[in-house]
Motif scaffolding. Structure first.
Motif, PDB file in Angstrom:
ATOM      1  N   LYS A 162       0.826  -1.224  -0.053  1.00  0.00           N
ATOM      2  CA  LYS A 162      -0.046  -0.130   0.156  1.00  0.00           C
ATOM      3  C   LYS A 162       0.822   1.155   0.057  1.00  0.00           C
ATOM      4  O   LYS A 162       0.446   2.083  -0.614  1.00  0.00           O
ATOM      5  CB  LYS A 162      -0.989  -0.114   1.137  1.00  0.00           C
ATOM      6  N   PRO A 163       2.157   1.321   0.659  1.00  0.00           N
ATOM      7  CA  PRO A 163       2.842   2.499   0.758  1.00  0.00           C
ATOM      8  C   PRO A 163       3.640   2.551  -0.675  1.00  0.00           C
ATOM      9  O   PRO A 163       4.286   3.633  -0.740  1.00  0.00           O
ATOM     10  CB  PRO A 163       3.598   2.439   1.932  1.00  0.00           C
ATOM     11  N   ASN A 164       3.740   1.605  -1.722  1.00  0.00           N
ATOM     12  CA  ASN A 164       4.436   1.516  -2.604  1.00  0.00           C
ATOM     13  C   ASN A 164       4.047   2.470  -3.881  1.00  0.00           C
ATOM     14  O   ASN A 164       2.705   2.538  -4.157  1.00  0.00           O
ATOM     15  CB  ASN A 164       4.811   0.046  -3.110  1.00  0.00           C
ATOM     16  N   ILE A 165       4.988   3.015  -4.710  1.00  0.00           N
ATOM     17  CA  ILE A 165       4.578   3.556  -5.754  1.00  0.00           C
ATOM     18  C   ILE A 165       5.516   2.876  -6.929  1.00  0.00           C
ATOM     19  O   ILE A 165       6.650   2.612  -6.858  1.00  0.00           O
ATOM     20  CB  ILE A 165       4.998   5.087  -5.796  1.00  0.00           C
ATOM     21  N   TRP A 166       4.870   2.615  -8.004  1.00  0.00           N
ATOM     22  CA  TRP A 166       5.502   1.874  -9.216  1.00  0.00           C
ATOM     23  C   TRP A 166       6.062   3.162 -10.167  1.00  0.00           C
ATOM     24  O   TRP A 166       5.093   4.143 -10.310  1.00  0.00           O
ATOM     25  CB  TRP A 166       4.735   0.912  -9.853  1.00  0.00           C
ATOM     26  N   VAL A 167       7.390   2.968 -10.321  1.00  0.00           N
ATOM     27  CA  VAL A 167       7.860   4.220 -11.474  1.00  0.00           C
ATOM     28  C   VAL A 167       8.040   3.431 -12.953  1.00  0.00           C
ATOM     29  O   VAL A 167       8.897   2.532 -13.048  1.00  0.00           O
ATOM     30  CB  VAL A 167       8.831   5.129 -10.935  1.00  0.00           C
ATOM     31  N   LEU A 195       6.635  19.209  -3.635  1.00  0.00           N
ATOM     32  CA  LEU A 195       6.662  18.004  -2.866  1.00  0.00           C
ATOM     33  C   LEU A 195       8.155  17.520  -2.681  1.00  0.00           C
ATOM     34  O   LEU A 195       8.404  16.782  -1.646  1.00  0.00           O
ATOM     35  CB  LEU A 195       5.969  16.747  -3.648  1.00  0.00           C
ATOM     36  N   GLU A 196       8.923  17.978  -3.628  1.00  0.00           N
ATOM     37  CA  GLU A 196      10.479  17.670  -3.343  1.00  0.00           C
ATOM     38  C   GLU A 196      11.136  18.206  -2.140  1.00  0.00           C
ATOM     39  O   GLU A 196      11.850  17.678  -1.338  1.00  0.00           O
ATOM     40  CB  GLU A 196      11.236  18.116  -4.616  1.00  0.00           C
ATOM     41  N   LYS A 197      10.423  19.435  -1.711  1.00  0.00           N
ATOM     42  CA  LYS A 197      10.961  20.106  -0.557  1.00  0.00           C
ATOM     43  C   LYS A 197      10.399  19.461   0.797  1.00  0.00           C
ATOM     44  O   LYS A 197      10.583  20.099   1.942  1.00  0.00           O
ATOM     45  CB  LYS A 197      10.926  21.630  -0.586  1.00  0.00           C
ATOM     46  N   ASP A 198       9.614  18.498   0.910  1.00  0.00           N
ATOM     47  CA  ASP A 198       8.651  18.107   1.880  1.00  0.00           C
ATOM     48  C   ASP A 198       9.448  17.038   2.586  1.00  0.00           C
ATOM     49  O   ASP A 198       9.693  15.923   2.040  1.00  0.00           O
ATOM     50  CB  ASP A 198       7.373  17.412   1.539  1.00  0.00           C
ATOM     51  N   ARG A 199      10.212  17.509   3.677  1.00  0.00           N
ATOM     52  CA  ARG A 199      10.884  16.422   4.568  1.00  0.00           C
ATOM     53  C   ARG A 199      10.213  15.450   4.981  1.00  0.00           C
ATOM     54  O   ARG A 199      10.977  14.229   5.361  1.00  0.00           O
ATOM     55  CB  ARG A 199      11.725  17.350   5.376  1.00  0.00           C
ATOM     56  N   GLU A 200       9.015  15.442   5.091  1.00  0.00           N
ATOM     57  CA  GLU A 200       8.525  14.064   5.477  1.00  0.00           C
ATOM     58  C   GLU A 200       8.551  13.044   4.582  1.00  0.00           C
ATOM     59  O   GLU A 200       7.997  11.956   5.076  1.00  0.00           O
ATOM     60  CB  GLU A 200       7.004  14.494   6.058  1.00  0.00           C
ATOM     61  N   ILE A 201       8.466  13.186   3.373  1.00  0.00           N
ATOM     62  CA  ILE A 201       8.357  12.134   2.375  1.00  0.00           C
ATOM     63  C   ILE A 201       9.675  11.547   2.457  1.00  0.00           C
ATOM     64  O   ILE A 201      10.670  12.038   1.986  1.00  0.00           O
ATOM     65  CB  ILE A 201       8.097  12.788   0.974  1.00  0.00           C
ATOM     66  N   LEU A 202       9.582  10.116   2.982  1.00  0.00           N
ATOM     67  CA  LEU A 202      10.835   9.582   3.023  1.00  0.00           C
ATOM     68  C   LEU A 202      10.775   8.187   2.151  1.00  0.00           C
ATOM     69  O   LEU A 202       9.536   7.576   2.385  1.00  0.00           O
ATOM     70  CB  LEU A 202      11.002   9.203   4.576  1.00  0.00           C
ATOM     71  N   VAL A 203      11.912   7.825   1.757  1.00  0.00           N
ATOM     72  CA  VAL A 203      11.671   6.589   0.765  1.00  0.00           C
ATOM     73  C   VAL A 203      12.459   5.215   1.815  1.00  0.00           C
ATOM     74  O   VAL A 203      13.749   5.761   2.149  1.00  0.00           O
ATOM     75  CB  VAL A 203      12.665   6.866  -0.387  1.00  0.00           C
ATOM     76  N   GLN A 204      11.926   4.390   2.188  1.00  0.00           N
ATOM     77  CA  GLN A 204      12.333   3.685   2.755  1.00  0.00           C
ATOM     78  C   GLN A 204      13.150   2.631   2.038  1.00  0.00           C
ATOM     79  O   GLN A 204      14.035   1.719   2.578  1.00  0.00           O
ATOM     80  CB  GLN A 204      11.061   2.774   3.663  1.00  0.00           C
ATOM     81  N   GLU A 205      12.452   2.006   0.950  1.00  0.00           N
ATOM     82  CA  GLU A 205      13.174   1.157   0.044  1.00  0.00           C
ATOM     83  C   GLU A 205      13.048   1.357  -1.572  1.00  0.00           C
ATOM     84  O   GLU A 205      11.943   1.905  -1.759  1.00  0.00           O
ATOM     85  CB  GLU A 205      12.627  -0.405   0.477  1.00  0.00           C
ATOM     86  N   LEU A 227       7.443   4.115   0.300  1.00  0.00           N
ATOM     87  CA  LEU A 227       7.279   5.373   1.184  1.00  0.00           C
ATOM     88  C   LEU A 227       7.270   4.933   2.608  1.00  0.00           C
ATOM     89  O   LEU A 227       6.717   3.875   2.870  1.00  0.00           O
ATOM     90  CB  LEU A 227       6.558   6.203   0.627  1.00  0.00           C
ATOM     91  N   SER A 228       7.226   6.116   3.387  1.00  0.00           N
ATOM     92  CA  SER A 228       7.275   5.748   4.915  1.00  0.00           C
ATOM     93  C   SER A 228       5.543   5.496   5.335  1.00  0.00           C
ATOM     94  O   SER A 228       5.324   4.936   6.198  1.00  0.00           O
ATOM     95  CB  SER A 228       7.640   6.680   5.808  1.00  0.00           C
ATOM     96  N   THR A 229       4.926   6.313   4.582  1.00  0.00           N
ATOM     97  CA  THR A 229       3.344   6.360   4.766  1.00  0.00           C
ATOM     98  C   THR A 229       2.316   6.258   3.636  1.00  0.00           C
ATOM     99  O   THR A 229       3.018   6.591   2.446  1.00  0.00           O
ATOM    100  CB  THR A 229       3.007   7.830   5.530  1.00  0.00           C
ATOM    101  N   LYS A 231      -0.055   7.882   3.235  1.00  0.00           N
ATOM    102  CA  LYS A 231      -0.721   9.401   2.936  1.00  0.00           C
ATOM    103  C   LYS A 231       0.213  10.044   1.948  1.00  0.00           C
ATOM    104  O   LYS A 231      -0.324  10.703   1.095  1.00  0.00           O
ATOM    105  CB  LYS A 231      -0.700  10.175   4.147  1.00  0.00           C
ATOM    106  N   HIS A 232       1.572   9.940   1.978  1.00  0.00           N
ATOM    107  CA  HIS A 232       2.505  10.437   1.109  1.00  0.00           C
ATOM    108  C   HIS A 232       2.360  10.048  -0.249  1.00  0.00           C
ATOM    109  O   HIS A 232       2.279  10.708  -1.269  1.00  0.00           O
ATOM    110  CB  HIS A 232       3.871  10.594   1.483  1.00  0.00           C
ATOM    111  N   LYS A 233       2.189   8.478  -0.299  1.00  0.00           N
ATOM    112  CA  LYS A 233       1.830   7.924  -1.607  1.00  0.00           C
ATOM    113  C   LYS A 233       0.696   8.541  -2.370  1.00  0.00           C
ATOM    114  O   LYS A 233       0.846   9.002  -3.500  1.00  0.00           O
ATOM    115  CB  LYS A 233       1.514   6.367  -1.331  1.00  0.00           C
ATOM    116  N   GLU A 234      -0.395   8.509  -1.649  1.00  0.00           N
ATOM    117  CA  GLU A 234      -1.807   9.154  -2.131  1.00  0.00           C
ATOM    118  C   GLU A 234      -1.666  10.459  -2.487  1.00  0.00           C
ATOM    119  O   GLU A 234      -1.963  10.863  -3.576  1.00  0.00           O
ATOM    120  CB  GLU A 234      -2.674   8.938  -1.219  1.00  0.00           C
ATOM    121  N   LYS A 235      -0.609  11.323  -1.850  1.00  0.00           N
ATOM    122  CA  LYS A 235      -0.600  12.847  -2.482  1.00  0.00           C
ATOM    123  C   LYS A 235       0.197  12.670  -3.368  1.00  0.00           C
ATOM    124  O   LYS A 235      -0.106  13.697  -4.338  1.00  0.00           O
ATOM    125  CB  LYS A 235       0.320  13.489  -1.005  1.00  0.00           C
TER     126      LYS A 235
END
Length: 341
Positions: A162-167, A195-205, A227-229, A231-235
């Motif tokens: 669920k927190p994943n994004i496919w590029v 979004l690039e400046k949003d420090r809360e968007i963290l890549v876990q893997e 991603l860590s959450t 919410k960030h993925k949906e955003k």
């Protein structure tokens, strides 16, 4: 003496003349030899004729009697033959009746044997049918359990992903300088500066996925970013839908959510319907995990499966006309799949 002799002769002559003239009816008289000698020639001729007539009658009676005896003998022979034939026929009929009775008895025995075998066969068939029904029910339960397990596994995979994004469509080797995490930051900076400046968007893997069809093929691969959450993925995906055209160093790429294979297949099944709705400006969207949403008569409608959609379309003539071709194609497709099974 001579006179007496003449008287006697006269009396004899009188007796002869008193004989009736009808020769056939004249009874034959007994004549002595002396009388015959004394008879006149005429009387003798009459006597001879009478005797011959009587002899003829006797012969005729004898012949008639013999014919009668012969007829009786012939009839008796015929009767005897008929009796023999009747006796033979009776004997033959008795033999035939006996054979028929024996045949009937054999047929009864055969029928009884066949009836017993049929009863045994029916019992075996019934047992086989019961076993087959039990096997079918067992297979159905197993299939249901497999579907439930697949659904559970799919839900677990969807929860994990669920927190994943496919590029998608990222060429091989572009991550050599910065790595996949740095490459994702570059995508955010190029397309979503805020979004690039949003420090809360963290890549876990981050990792690449191999080409499932041909691993040696040099076509652009896919990158999975965890991603860590959620919410960030949906955003990020919301911004991607709004921007529509996403690029990496000027080359077009795509961003999408990461799903299990089961959910991904369910989402793909909405693709043709969503395309028709998009052409009619109904603003279709495929929501998480695999729900179709679109605008109809000013209201947003959401459907979890195609059966619910068909039931709703049946009450909307305009929508039914719009989707009749694609829904008919889907019905045929499912029918062919069922036949192959």
């Amino acid at each position: 003496m001579p006179n007496n002799k003449r008287k006697n002769q006269g009396n004899k002559n009188k007796e002869v003349t008193m004989t009736p003239s009808n020769e056939k009816d004249t009874p034959i008289q007994d004549y002595e030899d002396d009388d015959i000698e004394e008879m006149q020639e005429t009387d003798l001729k009459k006597l001879i004729r009478t005797l011959r007539s009587s002899q003829k009658q006797i012969l005729e009676l004898h012949k008639a009697l013999m014919d009668k005896i012969e007829n009786l003998s012939r009839e008796n022979e015929i009767l005897r033959r008929n009796q023999n034939e009747t006796k033979q026929l009776v004997q033959q009929e008795t033999v035939i009746v006996t054979e028929v009775k024996n045949s009937i008895d054999q047929m009864k025995n055969t029928i009884e044997s066949l009836t017993n075998r049929m009863g045994e066969a029916e019992e075996r068939i019934s047992d086989l049918e019961d076993r087959e029904q039990e096997r079918i029910q067992s297979d159905q339960r197993k299939e249901e359990e497999i579907r439930n397990l697949k659904h559970i596994v799919g839900n677990l995979q969807d929860t994990i992903k669920k927190p994943n994004i496919w590029v998608l469509e990222v060429p091989e080797g572009m991550e050599r300088e910065k790595g996949l995490e740095g490459l994702f930051s570059e995508i955010l900076a190029e397309n979503f500066p805020g979004l690039e400046k949003d420090r809360e968007i963290l890549v876990q893997e981050a990792h690449r996925t191999p080409n499932k069809h041909d691993q040696k093929r040099s076509s652009p691969g896919h990158v999975v970013i965890k991603l860590s959450t959620v919410k960030h993925k949906e955003k990020i995906l919301k911004c991607a839908r709004e921007k529509r055209q996403i690029t990496l160093r000027g080359s077009p790429i795509r961003l999408t959510a990461d799903f299990s294979s089961e959910t991904l297949q369910a989402r793909r099944e909405w693709r043709d319907i969503a395309q028709v709705l998009r052409e009619k400006n109904c603003q279709p969207r495929i929501l998480y995990p695999a729900k179709l949403s679109f605008v109809n008569e000013g209201a947003i409608k959401t459907f979890h499966n195609k059966q619910k959609l068909k039931e709703f379309v049946a009450t909307r003539p305009a929508l039914q006309q719009m989707l009749k071709d694609v829904l008919h194609t889907e019905t045929q497709k499912h029918g062919h799949q069922y036949e192959r099974r």
